[in-house]
Write a protein that holds these residues in place. Structure first.
Motif, PDB file in Angstrom:
ATOM      1  N   ILE A 329     -37.656  10.449  13.034  1.00 21.19           N
ATOM      2  CA  ILE A 329     -36.833  11.511  12.444  1.00 21.19           C
ATOM      3  C   ILE A 329     -36.790  12.571  13.535  1.00 21.19           C
ATOM      4  N   THR A 332     -32.248  17.643  15.616  1.00 20.73           N
ATOM      5  CA  THR A 332     -31.167  18.243  14.830  1.00 20.73           C
ATOM      6  C   THR A 332     -29.817  17.890  15.437  1.00 20.73           C
ATOM      7  N   PHE A 354     -29.254  15.000  10.564  1.00 16.59           N
ATOM      8  CA  PHE A 354     -30.238  14.914  11.656  1.00 16.59           C
ATOM      9  C   PHE A 354     -29.937  13.645  12.435  1.00 16.59           C
ATOM     10  N   MET A 441     -31.488  17.314   2.863  1.00 14.81           N
ATOM     11  CA  MET A 441     -32.478  16.861   3.843  1.00 14.81           C
ATOM     12  C   MET A 441     -33.372  18.010   4.309  1.00 14.81           C
ATOM     13  N   TYR A 445     -37.257  17.634   4.202  1.00 20.01           N
ATOM     14  CA  TYR A 445     -38.001  17.681   5.468  1.00 20.01           C
ATOM     15  C   TYR A 445     -39.193  18.640   5.354  1.00 20.01           C
ATOM     16  N   ARG A 446     -38.945  19.808   4.780  1.00 20.25           N
ATOM     17  CA  ARG A 446     -39.999  20.827   4.708  1.00 20.25           C
ATOM     18  C   ARG A 446     -41.048  20.525   3.648  1.00 20.25           C
ATOM     19  N   LEU A 449     -41.849  15.762   3.979  1.00 22.16           N
ATOM     20  CA  LEU A 449     -42.281  15.210   5.260  1.00 22.16           C
ATOM     21  C   LEU A 449     -43.345  16.083   5.927  1.00 22.16           C
ATOM     22  N   HIS A 456     -43.743  11.014  12.050  1.00 23.95           N
ATOM     23  CA  HIS A 456     -42.320  11.126  12.374  1.00 23.95           C
ATOM     24  C   HIS A 456     -41.586   9.800  12.289  1.00 23.95           C
ATOM     25  N   ASN A 486     -35.707  12.838  -2.110  1.00 29.36           N
ATOM     26  CA  ASN A 486     -34.964  14.059  -1.778  1.00 29.36           C
ATOM     27  C   ASN A 486     -34.378  14.655  -3.055  1.00 29.36           C
TER      28      ASN A 486
END
Length: 500
Positions: A329, A332, A354, A441, A445-446, A449, A456, A486
Motif C-alpha cells: 500500500i 499517494t 492510492f 480509503m 488507512y488511518r 491499517l 504495508h 472500509n
C-alpha cells in the motif's frame, strides 16, 4: 480457464448434502424438500461438486453415522446439513462434530399457504436450536446470512459455500515453505507462527543458503532450455533481458523441485521468499518474475519472507479461483494526476485513491502489458546487471478486493477486507503497479491499517470477494471486532474522533 485452474493446484470441493428430520415431523417433508433442492441446484449450477446423500434422512445418531460413512465413501470433503423440517438437535449437530471438514447449515422455508397443517416443517424454528446446539458442542459451522429459504434460494446458498469451503479445505492441507530470515531493517512483516498451527497450516523454515545450494545443483539442468522457451513465449515483446532467462529458468526449476520434494503429506504449498539484500549479488538476479509465474500456477509466493502475506494470497486464490498478487500500500496519487485523470470521471475523492506497488511479482496475466528488466530501486545501490528479473507493467483495471490475515505480535488473529477497483489510469511509474480506489480509503488507512498495526503488504484478489473472505475469516476464528472493513461515511471507527 485461468492458469491457476489449469494447473489443478486448487482444492477441489465436493459437498455432501445430508437432509435431517425430527421424528415427530413427517419424514416425507425432508425427502421431498431435499429432492427439490437438488433439482434446483442441478438446473441452475449443473450439479457438479455436490453429492446428495441418499442413504437416509437423519433422524437419529445411528442415521448420522450411516450418512457420514456414505458421504466419506463418496469423496465429500465439505458438508451441507439441510433441515427439511424442525430437525433433530442432537444428531444434526453431531454430523458436523464428527465430519472432518467445513460444514454449513441451511433450512427449508414453507412453500405455500395451502399446506400449513400437515405440510408445515418449522425449520425456521429448528435452525435456532441447531445453532444453539452447535455452540453447546463447540462445533464450528457456517450459517449464511439468510439460512432459511426456498429450494432455489438454498441452492444459491450451497453455491456460495463452495469458495468458502475451498479455502477452509485448502488451509487444512497447506504447507508454507519459507526462505529467510527477513531482510535487515524489515520488521514490518514479522509475526509469530503459532497461529499457523492453530489454523492447521504446516510450515517449513529454511535459510536462503539452503536455497542457494539447491540452485547451484540445478546448473546445467536439461529442462532449462524448454523453460526458457516457455518464459520467452509468455513475455513476447516484453522480454527486455533474454540473457537472464536461463538463470531465471534454473531458479524456477529449483523452487518447483523443492515444492515437490518438501511438501510431505500436504497437498498445497505457498512460498515466502527472500529477495534482498544478498540475493541479487549471489544468485545474480532478482526473483520477481519467477515469483509471478509460480503464483500463476497456484503456488502463491510472497516477497520479503512475508509468511502471513503468502497465507493471505493462498486464501484469496482458493476463494477467487484465480491469480492473486501481493502489493505494498505504497504511495499517494499526485494531485495533478487526480485532477487530470480521476476527478469528474469517477466518483472518488482524492483521499479514496492510492497506488499499490511491488517490484515486479504480479502475474503477467494481470498486467495490461509487461516487460521483464531490472529492478530500479535495487539498482540504485547495486550493479544493474544483478538486478534483472523484475516484471513491470500497469495492473489491469477492474474490481479488486484488498485484504490481509495477520497475527499480531502478541499472537492474536486480525484481518481486514476492502473492496474497490483498479482505475484505468496510466501510472507513469515502475514496477507492478496500479492506481487503486477504495471508498473512504483515507479513514480506513488511518483507523484500521495504522491503528491496528497492519504491515504495508496487502493481498489483492481480482474481483469482489469480500463476502466469502469475511465468512472464511470468521470461520477460522478471527474475532468480529478484529475483522475490519472500509466503513462507509457516517459509520465511525471506534478510534475515530466524532468532532474531526
Amino acid at each position: 480457464m485461468n492458469s491457476v485452474q489449469r494447473a489443478g493446484l486448487l482444492p477441489q470441493v465436493k459437498i455432501g448434502v445430508v437432509a435431517v428430520s425430527r421424528d415427530c415431523f413427517p419424514e416425507s417433508l425432508s425427502v421431498g424438500r431435499r429432492k427439490a433442492l437438488m433439482e434446483a441446484y442441478t438446473q441452475k449450477y449443473g450439479g457438479e461438486g455436490v453429492y446428495e446423500c441418499p442413504v437416509c434422512i437423519v433422524e437419529s445418531e445411528i442415521h448420522m453415522v450411516q450418512a457420514l460413512e456414505d458421504i466419506r465413501k463418496n469423496g465429500c470433503n465439505a458438508l451441507c446439513v439441510y433441515l427439511g423440517n424442525f430437525g433433530p438437535e442432537i444428531s444434526e449437530t453431531l454430523l458436523a462434530k464428527h465430519f472432518d471438514g467445513p460444514a454449513m447449515y441451511i433450512a427449508a422455508a414453507e412453500e405455500t399457504q395451502e399446506n400449513l397443517t400437515g405440510g408445515r416443517g418449522d425449520a425456521y424454528c429448528g435452525m435456532l436450536n441447531a445453532s444453539y446446539n452447535l455452540k453447546l458442542r463447540n462445533v464450528k459451522a457456517y450459517i449464511p446470512e439468510k439460512p432459511v429459504g426456498t429450494a432455489q434460494e438454498c441452492a444459491d446458498r450451497i453455491h456460495e459455500f463452495i469458495p468458502i469451503a475451498r479455502a477452509l479445505v485448502g488451509l487444512g492441507d497447506l504447507k508454507i515453505i519459507s526462505f529467510g530470515p527477513r531482510p535487515l531493517n524489515f520488521m514490518a512483516c514479522n509475526a509469530p507462527i503459532k497461529q499457523l498451527f492453530n489454523l492447521g497450516v504446516e510450515i517449513e523454515e529454511n535459510s536462503e543458503l539452503d536455497l542457494f545450494e539447491a540452485f547451484k545443483k540445478h546448473e546445467g539442468d536439461e529442462r532449462i532450455p524448454a523453460k526458457v522457451q516457455e518464459m520467452a513465449a509468455e513475455l513476447g515483446a516484453g522480454n527486455r533481458k533474454p540473457e537472464i532467462l536461463p538463470r531465471l529458468a534454473q531458479y524456477e526449476l529449483t523452487l518447483l523441485d523443492w515444492v515437490r520434494d518438501h511438501r510431505g503429506y500436504r497437498k498445497y504449498v505457498a512460498l515466502a521468499g527472500k529477495c534482498w539484500p544478498a540475493f541479487q549479488t549471489q544468485f545474480g538476479f532478482v526473483p520477481c518474475y519467477v515469483n509471478s509465474r509460480l503464483t500463476g500456477m497456484g503456488i502463491p509466493v510472497s516477497c520479503e519472507v512475508d509468511i502471513y502475506g503468502c497465507l493471505s494470497e493462498f486464501i484469496g486464490t482458493c476463494v477467487s479461483g484465480d491469480v492473486v498478487t501481493l502489493l505494498d500500500i505504497n504511495n499517494t496519487v499526485p494531485g495533478d494526476m487526480y485532477r487530470e485523470s480521476i476527478q469528474g470521471k469517477f466518483s472518488y475523492a482524492h483521499g479514496d485513491t492510492f497506488m499499490g506497488f511491488h517490484c515486479g511479482n504480479t502475474n503477467a496475466g494481470k498486467l495490461t502489458s509487461c516487460s521483464m528488466k531490472y529492478q530500479m530501486i535495487m539498482a540504485r545501490a547495486l550493479p544493474e546487471e544483478v538486478t534483472q528479473g523484475t516484471l513491470e507493467g500497469d495492473i489491469v483495471p477492474g474490481d479488486i478486493t484488498f485484504y490481509r490475515l495477520q497475527s499480531t505480535a502478541d499472537n492474536l488473529l486480525r484481518a481486514y477486507i476492502a473492496q474497490g477497483e483498479v482505475l484505468p489510469v496510466a501510472t507513469r511509474s515502475f514496477g507492478s503497479i496500479g492506481v487503486f480506489a477504495i471508498p473512504e480509503m483515507g479513514r480506513f488507512y488511518r483507523h484500521v491499517l495504522i491503528e491496528k498495526n497492519f504491515p504495508h503488504h496487502g493481498a489483492v484478489a481480482f474481483g469482489h470477494f469480500g463476502k466469502a473472505l469475511y465468512e472464511v475469516f470468521k470461520y477460522i476464528g478471527v474475532p468480529v471486532e478484529d475483522l475490519d472493513y472500509n466503513r462507509p461515511k457516517g459509520v465511525l471507527y471506534s478510534t475515530e474522533n466524532p468532532f474531526a
